[in-house]
Design a protein around this motif. Structure first.
Motif, PDB file in Angstrom:
ATOM      1  N   VAL A   7      34.780  47.710  57.328  1.00 15.84           N
ATOM      2  CA  VAL A   7      35.808  46.791  56.836  1.00 15.84           C
ATOM      3  C   VAL A   7      36.455  47.300  55.542  1.00 15.84           C
ATOM      4  CG1 VAL A   7      36.301  44.413  56.151  1.00 15.84           C
ATOM      5  CG2 VAL A   7      34.494  44.875  57.832  1.00 15.84           C
ATOM      6  N   PRO A   8      37.724  47.678  55.594  1.00 16.23           N
ATOM      7  CA  PRO A   8      38.422  48.077  54.363  1.00 16.23           C
ATOM      8  C   PRO A   8      38.611  46.879  53.442  1.00 16.23           C
ATOM      9  CG  PRO A   8      39.576  48.864  56.333  1.00 16.23           C
ATOM     10  CD  PRO A   8      38.576  47.853  56.779  1.00 16.23           C
ATOM     11  N   THR A   9      38.538  47.111  52.146  1.00 14.03           N
ATOM     12  CA  THR A   9      38.781  46.066  51.150  1.00 14.03           C
ATOM     13  C   THR A   9      39.861  46.543  50.179  1.00 14.03           C
ATOM     14  OG1 THR A   9      36.938  46.948  49.829  1.00 14.03           O
ATOM     15  CG2 THR A   9      36.456  45.099  51.305  1.00 14.03           C
ATOM     16  N   PRO A  10      40.518  45.633  49.472  1.00  9.61           N
ATOM     17  CA  PRO A  10      41.643  46.009  48.607  1.00  9.61           C
ATOM     18  C   PRO A  10      41.276  47.062  47.568  1.00  9.61           C
ATOM     19  CG  PRO A  10      41.586  43.638  48.904  1.00  9.61           C
ATOM     20  CD  PRO A  10      40.315  44.162  49.501  1.00  9.61           C
ATOM     21  N   VAL A  11      42.228  47.958  47.296  1.00 16.67           N
ATOM     22  CA  VAL A  11      42.026  48.967  46.255  1.00 16.67           C
ATOM     23  C   VAL A  11      42.461  48.436  44.894  1.00 16.67           C
ATOM     24  CG1 VAL A  11      42.256  50.923  47.831  1.00 16.67           C
ATOM     25  CG2 VAL A  11      44.291  50.022  46.694  1.00 16.67           C
ATOM     26  N   GLY A  12      43.104  47.268  44.890  1.00 19.10           N
ATOM     27  CA  GLY A  12      43.548  46.673  43.637  1.00 19.10           C
ATOM     28  C   GLY A  12      43.801  45.189  43.789  1.00 19.10           C
ATOM     29  N   ASN A  13      44.945  44.859  44.340  1.00 18.43           N
ATOM     30  CA  ASN A  13      45.358  43.469  44.506  1.00 18.43           C
ATOM     31  C   ASN A  13      44.567  42.807  45.633  1.00 18.43           C
ATOM     32  OD1 ASN A  13      46.835  41.065  45.084  1.00 18.43           O
ATOM     33  ND2 ASN A  13      48.636  41.967  44.126  1.00 18.43           N
ATOM     34  N   LEU A  14      43.867  41.717  45.328  1.00 18.99           N
ATOM     35  CA  LEU A  14      43.046  41.039  46.332  1.00 18.99           C
ATOM     36  C   LEU A  14      43.872  40.457  47.479  1.00 18.99           C
ATOM     37  CD1 LEU A  14      40.361  39.183  44.160  1.00 18.99           C
ATOM     38  CD2 LEU A  14      40.162  41.350  45.387  1.00 18.99           C
ATOM     39  N   SER A 188      48.566  49.268  43.586  1.00 15.42           N
ATOM     40  CA  SER A 188      48.674  47.840  43.935  1.00 15.42           C
ATOM     41  C   SER A 188      48.234  46.906  42.815  1.00 15.42           C
ATOM     42  CB  SER A 188      47.901  47.511  45.224  1.00 15.42           C
ATOM     43  OG  SER A 188      46.536  47.235  44.969  1.00 15.42           O
ATOM     44  N   LYS A 189      47.886  47.457  41.645  1.00 11.60           N
ATOM     45  CA  LYS A 189      47.510  46.616  40.507  1.00 11.60           C
ATOM     46  C   LYS A 189      48.727  46.343  39.617  1.00 11.60           C
ATOM     47  CE  LYS A 189      42.743  48.310  40.439  1.00 11.60           C
ATOM     48  NZ  LYS A 189      41.680  48.977  39.649  1.00 11.60           N
ATOM     49  N   VAL A 190      48.525  45.539  38.595  1.00 13.37           N
ATOM     50  CA  VAL A 190      49.619  45.128  37.713  1.00 13.37           C
ATOM     51  C   VAL A 190      50.293  46.318  37.040  1.00 13.37           C
ATOM     52  CG1 VAL A 190      50.211  43.807  35.641  1.00 13.37           C
ATOM     53  CG2 VAL A 190      48.569  42.874  37.286  1.00 13.37           C
ATOM     54  N   TYR A 191      49.483  47.293  36.591  1.00 14.57           N
ATOM     55  CA  TYR A 191      50.041  48.440  35.861  1.00 14.57           C
ATOM     56  C   TYR A 191      50.148  49.691  36.732  1.00 14.57           C
ATOM     57  CZ  TYR A 191      49.178  45.437  31.859  1.00 14.57           C
ATOM     58  OH  TYR A 191      49.180  44.378  30.979  1.00 14.57           O
ATOM     59  N   LYS A 212      44.554  56.227  32.658  1.00 12.68           N
ATOM     60  CA  LYS A 212      43.539  55.198  32.902  1.00 12.68           C
ATOM     61  C   LYS A 212      43.601  54.754  34.361  1.00 12.68           C
ATOM     62  CE  LYS A 212      43.653  53.358  28.179  1.00 12.68           C
ATOM     63  NZ  LYS A 212      43.866  52.155  27.327  1.00 12.68           N
ATOM     64  N   GLY A 213      42.489  54.226  34.859  1.00  7.85           N
ATOM     65  CA  GLY A 213      42.459  53.661  36.202  1.00  7.85           C
ATOM     66  C   GLY A 213      42.110  54.655  37.290  1.00  7.85           C
ATOM     67  N   GLU A 214      42.184  54.182  38.532  1.00  7.09           N
ATOM     68  CA  GLU A 214      41.908  55.025  39.700  1.00  7.09           C
ATOM     69  C   GLU A 214      43.078  55.973  39.909  1.00  7.09           C
ATOM     70  OE1 GLU A 214      39.011  54.837  41.297  1.00  7.09           O
ATOM     71  OE2 GLU A 214      38.383  53.238  39.944  1.00  7.09           O
TER      72      GLU A 214
END
Length: 248
Positions: A7-14, A188-191, A212-214
């Protein structure tokens, strides 16, 4: 018949979680999670009460037989990683392989994975590409970079923000500083942002400000030099033939 669900899950935004993924996780008898603490945030958000068991690269060889036995006894098991699709630079391959060996049905749901949006948004050719994931940190790293220096397909890498500039500098050394590339971070995140340009230009950006970040790095393939040379030789031969015709 019981099966293993990947099951894939979000990489950022839920909000990137699919309805089906939520249903599968709720209906499963057991969830294998790379880090139960990380996955608990997702489970709580979608009110998923299914029991979780830790399953990561440090314990998977010890736990895989028990997982196979539980599925064969009739339990549906779902596998998730911290983010994205399990087994793509994450734990998962071993349990999938062992389930298949045991005759257990394995179903991978479609869903989030970091490299696809990074590739598409890079602007680099994407009809053919090779996914390298994380390069070896020490042994074999230089050998692999030498091999990839002539790779003509677009290349995709995962990297830590702490090693990004060093890795980009190695790419510039082996691939050439003018090779086109893109660095996508916080997908897919805010920044979220994508920095595009030559390797030299991107190195300058992240030397000036700490990344910063992934991180996903997309690098253009090597130019098709041989093809260009053949084309030049073709026209040269035609010119030579014309010269001979004039002499006659």
């Amino acid at each position: 018949m019981a099966k293993l669900f990947v099951v894939p899950t979000p990489v950022g935004n839920l909000d990137d979680m699919t309805f089906r993924a939520v249903k599968v996780l709720k209906d499963a008898d057991l969830i294998l999670a790379e880090d139960t603490r990380t996955s608990s945030v997702l489970m709580k958000h979608f009110d998923i009460q299914t029991h979780m068991q830790s399953h990561h690269k440090f314990n998977e060889h010890k736990t895989v037989d028990g997982v196979v036995s539980r599925i064969k006894s009739g339990e549906n098991v779902a596998l998730v990683s911290d983010a994205g699709t399990p087994a793509i630079s994450d734990p998962g391959f071993l349990v999938v392989r062992e389930c298949i060996k045991a005759g257990i049905d394995v179903e991978c749901l479609p869903g989030a994975t970091a490299f696809v949006p990074a590739l598409v948004s890079s602007g680099l050719p994407n009809e053919k590409f090779c996914f390298e994931g994380f390069l070896p940190q020490k042994k074999g790293r230089e050998t692999r970079l030498k091999e990839l220096s002539t790779e003509q397909r677009t290349m995709i890498f995962y990297e830590s923000p702490f090693r990004l500039v060093k890795t980009l500098s190695q790419f510039a050394e082996f691939f050439g500083k003018d090779r086109p590339a893109a660095v996508a971070r916080e997908i897919s995140k805010v920044y979220a942002e994508t920095v595009r340009g030559t390797l030299e230009e991107i190195i300058a950006v992240f030397t000036e400000r700490e990344p910063k970040g992934e991180i996903v790095v997309v690098v253009g393939g090597a130019p098709q030099i041989e093809k260009k040379n053949k084309t030049k030789n073709k026209y040269k031969n035609i010119e030579d033939e014309d010269d001979l015709s004039d002499e006659e």
